[in-house]
Design an enzyme around this catalytic site. Sequence first.
Site, PDB file in Angstrom:
ATOM      1  NE  ARG A   1     -66.471  26.811   5.642  1.00  0.00           N
ATOM      2  CZ  ARG A   1     -65.798  27.330   5.427  1.00  0.00           C
ATOM      3  NH1 ARG A   1     -64.976  26.886   4.971  1.00  0.00           N
ATOM      4  NH2 ARG A   1     -65.615  28.543   5.768  1.00  0.00           N
TER       5      ARG A   1
ATOM      6  CE  LYS B   1     -79.432   7.665   9.948  1.00  0.00           C
ATOM      7  NZ  LYS B   1     -80.214   6.988  11.216  1.00  0.00           N
TER       8      LYS B   1
ATOM      9  CD  GLU C   1     -78.356  -3.681  13.827  1.00  0.00           C
ATOM     10  OE1 GLU C   1     -79.294  -3.321  13.631  1.00  0.00           O
ATOM     11  OE2 GLU C   1     -78.961  -2.866  15.457  1.00  0.00           O
TER      12      GLU C   1
ATOM     13  CE  LYS D   1     -76.933   1.113   7.068  1.00  0.00           C
ATOM     14  NZ  LYS D   1     -76.753   1.525   8.803  1.00  0.00           N
TER      15      LYS D   1
ATOM     16  CD  GLU E   1     -83.974   7.774   9.546  1.00  0.00           C
ATOM     17  OE1 GLU E   1     -82.499   7.623   9.618  1.00  0.00           O
ATOM     18  OE2 GLU E   1     -84.701   7.329  10.424  1.00  0.00           O
TER      19      GLU E   1
ATOM     20  NE  ARG F   1     -79.533   5.456   6.494  1.00  0.00           N
ATOM     21  CZ  ARG F   1     -78.575   6.083   6.703  1.00  0.00           C
ATOM     22  NH1 ARG F   1     -78.228   6.686   5.797  1.00  0.00           N
ATOM     23  NH2 ARG F   1     -77.837   5.515   7.894  1.00  0.00           N
TER      24      ARG F   1
ATOM     25  CG  ASN G   1     -85.258   2.730  12.343  1.00  0.00           C
ATOM     26  OD1 ASN G   1     -84.388   2.679  13.109  1.00  0.00           O
ATOM     27  ND2 ASN G   1     -86.086   3.986  12.335  1.00  0.00           N
TER      28      ASN G   1
ATOM     29  CG  HIS H   1     -83.536  -0.394  16.010  1.00  0.00           C
ATOM     30  ND1 HIS H   1     -83.471  -1.581  15.096  1.00  0.00           N
ATOM     31  CD2 HIS H   1     -81.970   0.195  16.353  1.00  0.00           C
ATOM     32  CE1 HIS H   1     -82.178  -1.977  14.932  1.00  0.00           C
ATOM     33  NE2 HIS H   1     -81.029  -1.036  15.453  1.00  0.00           N
TER      34      HIS H   1
ATOM     35  CG  HIS I   1     -83.638   3.303  21.497  1.00  0.00           C
ATOM     36  ND1 HIS I   1     -83.971   4.774  20.675  1.00  0.00           N
ATOM     37  CD2 HIS I   1     -82.202   3.289  22.006  1.00  0.00           C
ATOM     38  CE1 HIS I   1     -82.945   5.539  21.632  1.00  0.00           C
ATOM     39  NE2 HIS I   1     -82.475   5.077  22.656  1.00  0.00           N
TER      40      HIS I   1
ATOM     41  CG  HIS J   1     -78.070  -1.421  19.889  1.00  0.00           C
ATOM     42  ND1 HIS J   1     -79.841  -0.135  19.691  1.00  0.00           N
ATOM     43  CD2 HIS J   1     -77.865  -1.511  18.485  1.00  0.00           C
ATOM     44  CE1 HIS J   1     -79.653   0.093  18.654  1.00  0.00           C
ATOM     45  NE2 HIS J   1     -78.652  -1.117  17.752  1.00  0.00           N
TER      46      HIS J   1
HETATM   47 ZN    ZN Z   1     -78.984  -0.677  16.014  1.00  0.00          ZN
END
Ligand code: ZN
Length: 350
Positions: free
Chosen positions: A114, A136, A178, A217, A227, A232, A236, A239, A243, A254
């Site tokens: 856990r 994340k 980034e 960040k 988010e 947050r 993006n 992105h 993406h 990426h």
């Molecule tokens: Zn990214």
Amino acid sequence: MKEIVLETNLSKSVIRCGSGAFDAYAKKYAQGQIYIVTDSNVFAIYRHLLWETFGNSFPVTILPAGESSKTYNYLISILKDMLSAGMRRNCTVIAFGGGVVGDVAGLAASLYMRGVNLVQIPTTLLAQVDSSVGGKTAVDVNGVKNVIGTFYQPAEVIADPRFLQTLTARELRCGLGEIIKYGALDGGILNKLLNNCDSLYKWEFLEDVIYDCIRYKANVVAQDEREIEGKRKILNLGHTTGHAFELVYRKKSHGEFVLIGMYYELYIAVKRGICGGQYADEIKKLILRVIKKVPSYQDVESAARYALYDKKNLSDKVDLIVPKSIGESAEIEIEFDEYANLLRECADAL
Ligand code: ZN
Ligand code: ADP
């Protein structure tokens, strides 16, 4: 060396950035029970350093290098190996590698008994400025990205630029994608990038700007860890479109797709009157320092469809974060057809 504290409602992460951070902060974990997750490339380069730091008998999972290790099979194998190695509730998982290692090891740490202590030691520029901070974690399922995941803050992040020396130019470009995104969000970072556009790959510059990006960040994540409140979402920028192209065209990294996405989104923002042409040109100039040529993508329909179904999007319009002016961005919703048309116009102008 600098320190940033990221406090959320439930957790506290201490982020150490700068040269010497690894030597100063990693060794203490050898006194407790540790489990290291890394990948084959990183282990091949840094195994002696790991042995010197943590002794030569620590339990470890060495994932095959690359995105294809971000699966639940590897996740389960880490969890089983941790159990076989006798890891207890008070052990520490050390994620030593790039974004892939950080995501899988972070998820394993959040699930084992856990949740056990997690330390991120990011070794790529991308992971240092972005993925190791903010909690994340995820693995992909059937090729769909980040389907199984958690928010799980590392107790400590050790972002030491010493590891960047062994990165390929492609990997550095990926992280710079980034970093330029942060420049489009934060005026201080943008000015630094513009003033140093001939030394983007230089060591001293990177060390300095990594700290600024992490601080930016961490501040966003502290306000909206999950988010939920929307803050947050700002991260993006570049992105949604990047993406979408990534899903159609693959191949590039990426970070490169983030830059390409940002370029197309700048075109949209200027056309829509949200962003001034001169400001857009400054950011475009930075983008072109890193990727030399922005591709003129022809299959804008498929890309637009992916952007519409982006998992972060809740309406039937495409949701974008676009640069507005120095240190300011805007969220816009744009009809599918208009979005596709603007992508086509931008592609045709390239
Ligand atoms: Zn990214
Ligand atoms: P990212 O951090 O870009 O999200 P990965 O975790 O897949 O993605 O790392 C990218 C590649 O860089 C992988 O092949 C990984 O083994 C390699 N790598 C990670 N850190 C280093 C390093 N410090 N030196 C050399 N190669 C590295």
